[in-house]
Design an enzyme around this catalytic site. Structure first.
Site, PDB file in Angstrom:
ATOM      1  N   ARG A 194     -39.359 -27.060  37.224  1.00  0.00           N
ATOM      2  CA  ARG A 194     -38.979 -25.953  38.113  1.00  0.00           C
ATOM      3  C   ARG A 194     -39.321 -26.250  39.565  1.00  0.00           C
ATOM      4  O   ARG A 194     -38.864 -25.547  40.450  1.00  0.00           O
ATOM      5  CB  ARG A 194     -39.722 -24.676  37.708  1.00  0.00           C
ATOM      6  CG  ARG A 194     -39.130 -23.971  36.517  1.00  0.00           C
ATOM      7  CD  ARG A 194     -39.728 -22.583  36.384  1.00  0.00           C
ATOM      8  NE  ARG A 194     -39.642 -22.101  35.012  1.00  0.00           N
ATOM      9  CZ  ARG A 194     -38.550 -21.592  34.476  1.00  0.00           C
ATOM     10  NH1 ARG A 194     -37.463 -21.491  35.183  1.00  0.00           N
ATOM     11  NH2 ARG A 194     -38.536 -21.185  33.222  1.00  0.00           N
ATOM     12  N   ARG A 222     -30.980  -5.164  28.304  1.00  0.00           N
ATOM     13  CA  ARG A 222     -32.274  -5.409  28.937  1.00  0.00           C
ATOM     14  C   ARG A 222     -32.506  -4.382  30.031  1.00  0.00           C
ATOM     15  O   ARG A 222     -31.648  -4.148  30.860  1.00  0.00           O
ATOM     16  CB  ARG A 222     -32.305  -6.810  29.556  1.00  0.00           C
ATOM     17  CG  ARG A 222     -32.414  -7.910  28.546  1.00  0.00           C
ATOM     18  CD  ARG A 222     -32.332  -9.239  29.227  1.00  0.00           C
ATOM     19  NE  ARG A 222     -33.319  -9.355  30.300  1.00  0.00           N
ATOM     20  CZ  ARG A 222     -34.051 -10.442  30.500  1.00  0.00           C
ATOM     21  NH1 ARG A 222     -33.915 -11.476  29.718  1.00  0.00           N
ATOM     22  NH2 ARG A 222     -34.891 -10.502  31.484  1.00  0.00           N
TER      23      ARG A 222
END
Ligand SMILES: [Zn+2]
Length: 221
Positions: free
Chosen positions: A95, A160
């Site tokens: 990342r 979600r």
């Protein structure tokens, strides 16, 4: 003597909603190499109650991100396992540029790295993420194939709660800000490939296969 099959070492990049997890899983399944997700490993370690899991859980419970060096250690350890010697697909790692340079060092003697970046226009991502559902029982992200119930535990699917449009846009902005240096780090390499992720999943799968084949062939020339 038969020539050794070169290892397929693949990093998959892509913003939330690009279908990276699904594509990584498909690629790994077809090539019989492990899909390695640092998120999955952390969850497993927390569940197993290992030393690493306890440290990671305490960090996450305090609202912090698990540090680069912990994550790097997890990946280094995982890549030593026998099933990863023929290759792997990394999902969610690296990342940061710091993680990427550490990964390059791990590749010493293991063959090259192919980096696949799945690109999808922001408007499409916002639409996809707003429609995304998870399992109410086990929390799994529901791929499009799960129409009514969770494919893992049979639980009901729900939207979600954190996928409102402004939240989604903010998450994408954070992703792009964080990963821009990473894409810059990789993009000059001949083994870096950008894939158009704004196509049906099967078309994306085929495009990734072709791109990885081409990248590996280029490395062998
Ligand atoms: Zn479930």
């Amino acid at each position: 003597m038969p020539q050794a099959v070169p290892a397929l070492n693949v990093v998959m990049l892509g913003p939330p909603g690009a279908g990276k997890g699904t594509q990584a899983e498909r690629f790994a399944g077809r090539h019989k190499i492990p899909k390695i997700s640092t998120g999955d490993i952390l969850r497993e370690e927390v569940q197993a109650g290992s030393e690493l899991g306890r440290v990671a859980k305490a960090t996450m419970d305090a609202g912090n991100l698990v540090g680069d060096d912990v994550i790097i250690g997890i990946v280094r350890h995982r890549l030593c396992r026998p099933d990863a010697q023929r290759g792997f697909v990394l999902d969610g790692f690296p990342r940061t540029v710091h993680q990427a340079t550490a990964l390059d060092a791990m590749m010493d003697g293991r063959g090259g790295l192919v980096v696949v970046d799945i690109a999808v226009p922001e408007e499409v991502l916002v639409r996809r993420l707003a429609a995304r559902r998870i399992c109410q029982a086990c929390g799994s992200n529901a791929p499009v194939e799960w129409t009514t119930a969770c494919g893992k535990c049979g639980g009901p699917l729900m939207q979600r709660s954190d996928d409102g449009e402004s939240v989604v846009r903010e998450r994408l902005k954070v992703y792009l800000r964080q990963t821009k240096p990473l894409v810059d780090y990789y993009s000059a390499r001949p083994t870096f490939r950008t894939i158009d992720g704004n196509q049906p999943p099967d078309v994306v799968t085929a495009a990734i296969d072709a791109a990885v084949d081409a990248a590996v062939a280029g490395v062998r020339l």
